[in-house]
Design an enzyme around this catalytic site. Structure first.
Site, PDB file in Angstrom:
ATOM      1  N   GLU A  43      49.794  39.144  10.199  1.00  0.00           N
ATOM      2  CA  GLU A  43      50.196  37.948   9.472  1.00  0.00           C
ATOM      3  C   GLU A  43      49.994  38.253   7.990  1.00  0.00           C
ATOM      4  OE1 GLU A  43      51.727  35.503  10.793  1.00  0.00           O
ATOM      5  OE2 GLU A  43      51.337  36.042  12.886  1.00  0.00           O
ATOM      6  N   HIS A  87      51.677  30.555   9.873  1.00  0.00           N
ATOM      7  CA  HIS A  87      50.429  31.026  10.495  1.00  0.00           C
ATOM      8  C   HIS A  87      49.275  30.027  10.405  1.00  0.00           C
ATOM      9  CE1 HIS A  87      49.077  31.969   6.433  1.00  0.00           C
ATOM     10  NE2 HIS A  87      50.045  32.872   6.274  1.00  0.00           N
ATOM     11  N   HIS A 109      51.829  31.038  14.610  1.00  0.00           N
ATOM     12  CA  HIS A 109      51.749  32.488  14.738  1.00  0.00           C
ATOM     13  C   HIS A 109      50.302  32.928  14.518  1.00  0.00           C
ATOM     14  CE1 HIS A 109      56.189  33.688  14.162  1.00  0.00           C
ATOM     15  NE2 HIS A 109      56.121  32.412  14.506  1.00  0.00           N
TER      16      HIS A 109
END
Length: 236
Positions: free
Chosen positions: A9, A57, A152
């Site tokens: 990420e 994220h 995510h």
């Protein structure tokens, strides 16, 4: 073979533009089985994430303030990845970010430390042309449970991708014995059969079958210009 399913990420989409890795998740496979020897780090990227990245994220800038910098963990990461085959979805993105982080600490590009990189996005496009091939789409198509993926996350996504990859490549082991069988105490029993005790019946072709066979040979004669091998054998 040792394989590492990897995901990152980041603070944004451009490694060259100064965006940084904030999370690294790695899942180890050996002989296509999960080993549990995983690697997971959060990093202080020394900059804030873009708003669009935060929506993806959900990792806040405040959460990352006291996390180690990539440079502090680079040796441990390279030791873990060393000589493994990497499995990454949209590999160019993650490799680009990892190479930039390694460049910052005076290291060689990632390819110098690993044996190979498999891009599951490229695989999926070849297997499912014209279809959506995001990780979520592949989970749905291959019946991998991704119900826990509301945002995510590098480790969660790596775990999902490991299942997706195993499902995508399952056909490659269709003719192989499951490696798990080797770890059991069950041994294969080989039974020898004396075939000399069997008398096989010989069933000659009947007139109708012989006529049909001759008709096929005649057709082959016409198409091959009289070079039918079976005719030559009969004449010999």
């Amino acid at each position: 073979m040792r394989q590492i399913v990897l995901d990152t990420e980041t603070t944004g989409l451009s490694a060259e533009g100064g965006d940084r890795i904030i999370e690294l998740g790695c899942v180890e496979l050996y002989a296509r089985k999960l080993t549990g020897n995983n690697l997971h780090f959060y990093f202080n990227p020394e900059r804030d994430s873009h708003e669009d990245a935060l929506k993806v994220h959900g990792i806040s800038n405040e959460f990352l303030r006291d996390k180690p910098k990539f440079a502090e963990l680079s040796e441990e990461i390279l030791d873990y990845l060393g000589d493994a085959e990497l499995i990454i979805h949209n590999a160019a993105f993650d490799i680009g970010f990892l190479n930039k982080e390694l460049e910052r600490v005076g290291k060689k590009p990632l390819k110098a430390y690993v044996s190979n990189v498999i891009d599951t996005l490229a695989m999926a496009k070849e297997m499912f042309p014209g279809k959506r091939n995001s990780l979520d789409a592949l989970c749905d198509r291959l019946e991998v449970d991704n119900s826990g993926r509301t945002l995510h996350g590098a480790l969660l996504d790596a775990e999902l991708l490991a299942d997706v990859y195993i499902n995508m490549t399952r056909g490659q082991e269709a003719l192989l014995i499951d490696a798990g069988d080797a770890s059991t105490d069950t041994q294969a029993v080989v039974v020898q059969v004396d075939l000399s005790t069997y008398v096989l019946s010989v069933l000659p072709a009947n007139a109708q079958e012989l006529a049909a066979h001759d008709d096929v040979l005649t057709q082959l004669d016409k198409s091959s210009g009289g070079k039918t091998v079976w005719r030559q054998i009969q004449a010999a």
